[in-house]
Design a protein around this motif. Structure first.
Motif, mmCIF file in Angstrom:
data_model
loop_
_atom_site.group_PDB
_atom_site.id
_atom_site.type_symbol
_atom_site.label_atom_id
_atom_site.label_comp_id
_atom_site.label_asym_id
_atom_site.label_seq_id
_atom_site.Cartn_x
_atom_site.Cartn_y
_atom_site.Cartn_z
ATOM 1 N N SER A 64 -35.384 24.544 58.930
ATOM 2 C CA SER A 64 -36.280 24.059 59.972
ATOM 3 C C SER A 64 -37.623 23.630 59.399
ATOM 4 O O SER A 64 -38.181 22.606 59.789
ATOM 5 N N PHE A 65 -38.144 24.408 58.461
ATOM 6 C CA PHE A 65 -39.432 24.076 57.844
ATOM 7 C C PHE A 65 -39.362 22.735 57.114
ATOM 8 O O PHE A 65 -40.191 21.859 57.322
ATOM 9 N N VAL A 66 -38.355 22.557 56.267
ATOM 10 C CA VAL A 66 -38.215 21.315 55.503
ATOM 11 C C VAL A 66 -38.022 20.130 56.448
ATOM 12 O O VAL A 66 -38.629 19.061 56.274
ATOM 13 N N LEU A 67 -37.212 20.323 57.472
ATOM 14 C CA LEU A 67 -36.952 19.260 58.433
ATOM 15 C C LEU A 67 -38.225 18.845 59.161
ATOM 16 O O LEU A 67 -38.529 17.653 59.273
ATOM 17 N N ASN A 68 -38.987 19.806 59.641
ATOM 18 C CA ASN A 68 -40.172 19.486 60.434
ATOM 19 C C ASN A 68 -41.332 18.978 59.590
ATOM 20 O O ASN A 68 -42.149 18.206 60.082
ATOM 21 N N VAL A 69 -41.416 19.398 58.341
ATOM 22 C CA VAL A 69 -42.410 18.794 57.447
ATOM 23 C C VAL A 69 -42.075 17.324 57.249
ATOM 24 O O VAL A 69 -42.943 16.453 57.281
ATOM 25 N N GLY A 70 -40.801 17.029 57.071
ATOM 26 C CA GLY A 70 -40.373 15.637 56.921
ATOM 27 C C GLY A 70 -40.615 14.814 58.178
ATOM 28 O O GLY A 70 -41.050 13.669 58.102
ATOM 29 N N PHE A 71 -40.331 15.398 59.348
ATOM 30 C CA PHE A 71 -40.584 14.688 60.598
ATOM 31 C C PHE A 71 -42.074 14.398 60.775
ATOM 32 O O PHE A 71 -42.447 13.377 61.326
ATOM 33 N N GLY A 72 -42.908 15.323 60.313
ATOM 34 C CA GLY A 72 -44.351 15.149 60.450
ATOM 35 C C GLY A 72 -44.948 14.192 59.439
ATOM 36 O O GLY A 72 -46.129 13.860 59.511
ATOM 37 N N GLY A 73 -44.169 13.755 58.479
ATOM 38 C CA GLY A 73 -44.649 12.814 57.477
ATOM 39 C C GLY A 73 -45.282 13.478 56.270
ATOM 40 O O GLY A 73 -45.868 12.806 55.437
ATOM 41 N N GLY A 74 -45.155 14.787 56.154
ATOM 42 C CA GLY A 74 -45.718 15.501 55.014
ATOM 43 C C GLY A 74 -44.722 15.651 53.883
ATOM 44 O O GLY A 74 -43.603 15.134 53.936
ATOM 45 N N SER A 75 -45.150 16.377 52.871
ATOM 46 C CA SER A 75 -44.309 16.634 51.707
ATOM 47 C C SER A 75 -44.101 18.140 51.566
ATOM 48 O O SER A 75 -45.026 18.912 51.778
ATOM 49 N N VAL A 76 -42.911 18.512 51.203
ATOM 50 C CA VAL A 76 -42.607 19.924 50.995
ATOM 51 C C VAL A 76 -43.276 20.425 49.715
ATOM 52 O O VAL A 76 -43.574 21.603 49.578
ATOM 53 N N PHE A 77 -43.547 19.528 48.797
ATOM 54 C CA PHE A 77 -44.080 19.911 47.490
ATOM 55 C C PHE A 77 -45.600 19.925 47.423
ATOM 56 O O PHE A 77 -46.162 20.462 46.483
#
Length: 144
Positions: A64-77
């Protein structure tokens, strides 16, 4: 070594499956946000927690975290402002699947739900709408 692999394997499978189901549900998102009228990732998370056990809850949160960071336009790294809402949503998704697991284990005879006719109804009720209230409650409280 094999036992360690099993404890890592199921949360990673859960995270990957949650991410994949959520990414597919993103195609149904209602603009301008990323809210979707259907969310099969929640059903997948419930299935994994119910069939494999509570150790997959970490995978639900991670996916969920990785998915929602991606939806928000951010980077996991790279830490960004997108991490905070993504983390709140991840906690809500994890609590939802854990609550559904607890309700079903507590109030039904899972996995033998055919013993009583109302067990199938309770499985659908506790695993669906009632558990979803937990996720929306956590996300609502986190947004305040």
């Amino acid at each position: 070594m094999n036992r360690l692999f099993t404890h890592i394997q199921y949360p990673l499978i859960t995270a990957l499956g949650y991410w994949a189901m959520g990414a597919l549900a993103g195609f149904f998102a209602i603009p301008p946000g990323f809210a979707s009228p259907i969310w099969p990732a929640a059903g997948f998370a419930f299935l994994m927690v119910l069939m494999v056990g509570r150790r997959t809850v970490l995978g639900v949160g991670l996916g969920s975290f990785v998915l929602n960071v991606g939806f928000g336009g951010g980077s996991v790294f790279e830490p960004s402002s997108e991490w905070v809402p993504a983390m709140i949503i991840a906690v809500g998704a994890s609590c939802q699947s854990l609550t559904a697991w607890w309700f079903v284990r507590r109030f039904t005879r899972f996995p033998n739900i055919v013993q009583r006719p109302n067990d199938a109804v309770l499985l659908g009720l506790f695993g669906g709408p009632l558990a979803c209230l937990v996720s929306s409650g956590v996300i609502g409280c986190g947004r305040v």
